[in-house]
Scaffold this motif. Sequence first.
Motif, PDB file in Angstrom:
ATOM      1  N   HIS A 208      48.659  17.475  22.896  1.00 30.78           N
ATOM      2  CA  HIS A 208      47.610  17.668  23.896  1.00 30.78           C
ATOM      3  C   HIS A 208      46.332  18.180  23.234  1.00 30.78           C
ATOM      4  CE1 HIS A 208      50.720  17.073  26.898  1.00 30.78           C
ATOM      5  NE2 HIS A 208      51.419  18.070  26.373  1.00 30.78           N
ATOM      6  N   ILE A 209      45.191  17.921  23.886  1.00 33.40           N
ATOM      7  CA  ILE A 209      43.888  18.331  23.362  1.00 33.40           C
ATOM      8  C   ILE A 209      43.132  19.070  24.451  1.00 33.40           C
ATOM      9  CG2 ILE A 209      41.684  17.574  22.406  1.00 33.40           C
ATOM     10  CD1 ILE A 209      43.099  15.034  21.436  1.00 33.40           C
ATOM     11  N   THR A 210      42.643  20.271  24.126  1.00 35.29           N
ATOM     12  CA  THR A 210      41.811  21.049  25.043  1.00 35.29           C
ATOM     13  C   THR A 210      40.544  21.477  24.317  1.00 35.29           C
ATOM     14  OG1 THR A 210      43.661  21.885  26.353  1.00 35.29           O
ATOM     15  CG2 THR A 210      41.631  23.163  26.398  1.00 35.29           C
ATOM     16  N   ARG A 226      40.353  11.543  21.573  1.00 35.67           N
ATOM     17  CA  ARG A 226      41.395  10.545  21.768  1.00 35.67           C
ATOM     18  C   ARG A 226      42.780  11.186  21.638  1.00 35.67           C
ATOM     19  NH1 ARG A 226      39.427   5.255  20.923  1.00 35.67           N
ATOM     20  NH2 ARG A 226      41.616   4.616  20.732  1.00 35.67           N
ATOM     21  N   ALA A 227      43.648  10.897  22.614  1.00 37.76           N
ATOM     22  CA  ALA A 227      45.070  11.217  22.521  1.00 37.76           C
ATOM     23  C   ALA A 227      45.800   9.887  22.471  1.00 37.76           C
ATOM     24  CB  ALA A 227      45.513  12.053  23.704  1.00 37.76           C
ATOM     25  N   ASP A 228      46.018   9.375  21.269  1.00 33.97           N
ATOM     26  CA  ASP A 228      46.438   7.986  21.108  1.00 33.97           C
ATOM     27  C   ASP A 228      47.912   7.740  21.354  1.00 33.97           C
ATOM     28  OD1 ASP A 228      43.922   7.054  20.595  1.00 33.97           O
ATOM     29  OD2 ASP A 228      44.135   6.987  18.417  1.00 33.97           O
ATOM     30  N   LEU A 229      48.770   8.711  21.126  1.00 34.77           N
ATOM     31  CA  LEU A 229      50.207   8.475  21.229  1.00 34.77           C
ATOM     32  C   LEU A 229      50.857   9.385  22.255  1.00 34.77           C
ATOM     33  CD1 LEU A 229      51.021   8.136  17.420  1.00 34.77           C
ATOM     34  CD2 LEU A 229      50.640   6.310  19.068  1.00 34.77           C
ATOM     35  N   GLY A 230      50.166   9.632  23.349  1.00 35.21           N
ATOM     36  CA  GLY A 230      50.669  10.533  24.368  1.00 35.21           C
ATOM     37  C   GLY A 230      49.931  11.855  24.335  1.00 35.21           C
ATOM     38  N   VAL A 252      36.289   9.341  26.264  1.00 39.83           N
ATOM     39  CA  VAL A 252      37.526  10.122  26.309  1.00 39.83           C
ATOM     40  C   VAL A 252      38.636   9.121  26.585  1.00 39.83           C
ATOM     41  CG1 VAL A 252      38.864  11.860  27.541  1.00 39.83           C
ATOM     42  CG2 VAL A 252      36.421  12.240  27.111  1.00 39.83           C
ATOM     43  N   VAL A 253      39.647   9.076  25.690  1.00 44.80           N
ATOM     44  CA  VAL A 253      40.678   8.040  25.769  1.00 44.80           C
ATOM     45  C   VAL A 253      42.056   8.696  25.661  1.00 44.80           C
ATOM     46  CG1 VAL A 253      41.600   5.932  24.751  1.00 44.80           C
ATOM     47  CG2 VAL A 253      39.132   6.363  24.695  1.00 44.80           C
ATOM     48  N   VAL A 254      42.940   8.389  26.620  1.00 50.56           N
ATOM     49  CA  VAL A 254      44.322   8.852  26.556  1.00 50.56           C
ATOM     50  C   VAL A 254      45.242   7.646  26.735  1.00 50.56           C
ATOM     51  CG1 VAL A 254      43.842  11.190  27.328  1.00 50.56           C
ATOM     52  CG2 VAL A 254      44.362   9.436  29.008  1.00 50.56           C
TER      53      VAL A 254
END
Length: 288
Positions: A208-210, A226-230, A252-254
């Motif tokens: 996760h990214i915050t 980007r959170a590319d793999l979940g 912003v990409v998830v």
Amino acid sequence: LGAAMTIDLMAGGDLRMADPAGDSNGAVTRGQDGVIRVDVGGTFTLARLDAGSGNVSIVAARILDAGDDSASDIVADQLRIVAGSVGAADDALETTVNRLAARIEPAVAGDGLYLANSQTLTVDRIAAQTVRRVGADGTVQALSDAADLADLVAGAAGRIVVGVDGDLMLNDGDGDQRAVRADGAGNIRLAASGRIALHADVLGNGGHITLLGDAGIDFAPAMAVRADLGGDVRLVAAGLAADIVMADTARVVVADGNALLHAGRDILLGGAHAAAGDVWLTAGRDLL
């Protein structure tokens, strides 16, 4: 230590500095405008390194804070770290530096980079540092880091948790368009009392990214979180006058998670995309 001179600390095993706050004989390694370089094969338990306006380079299996007080453990212009872990979730390493680069390869789940900086901070490229080592025969030879170091990178599911009392600027120091990357299930948390400015990407590969910018969050053109793999992405500009400002080409990409963007005032949106999750946008005033 005189101006522009160097300090070289080396230990094949562990190296422990007594905590000055809790020990009348506490250890402080102090330089002035020069370089302090530490190379420890085991755990480096750190009390205080003060390079003044010079630089600090640390290579260690593990770096721990010797005390739990709020005084800075490291004072320098530039700080570069290559280690298995830095600080702990309940005891971050306290620093007062202008520029930071770090590479973390944890051996234990939950380890990573835990750091609190007392002033505005830039993540960028830092050159290999050179010190003068005095040999057993009294002669001096130059000893340098293996290479330049850029970005904040955590491998093996390591966590990156950085707090800044001021602004946080994320630059691309090595041409890969990234400033922060956590591999595996490693989480990223970047918090600033001022603004967070992205001039390079923040990338999670399963965690996760915050990002918390009390005064706002800014994206330069073509930059992304980007959170590319979940994993989820959460961007919060919490102040009543705080905005999230994205260039038109910023994203912003998830992949499999959700994205939340919240601003106390306005959101100027470039793009937000969740392939299999949801996107939430909340603004105290305008969504543009």
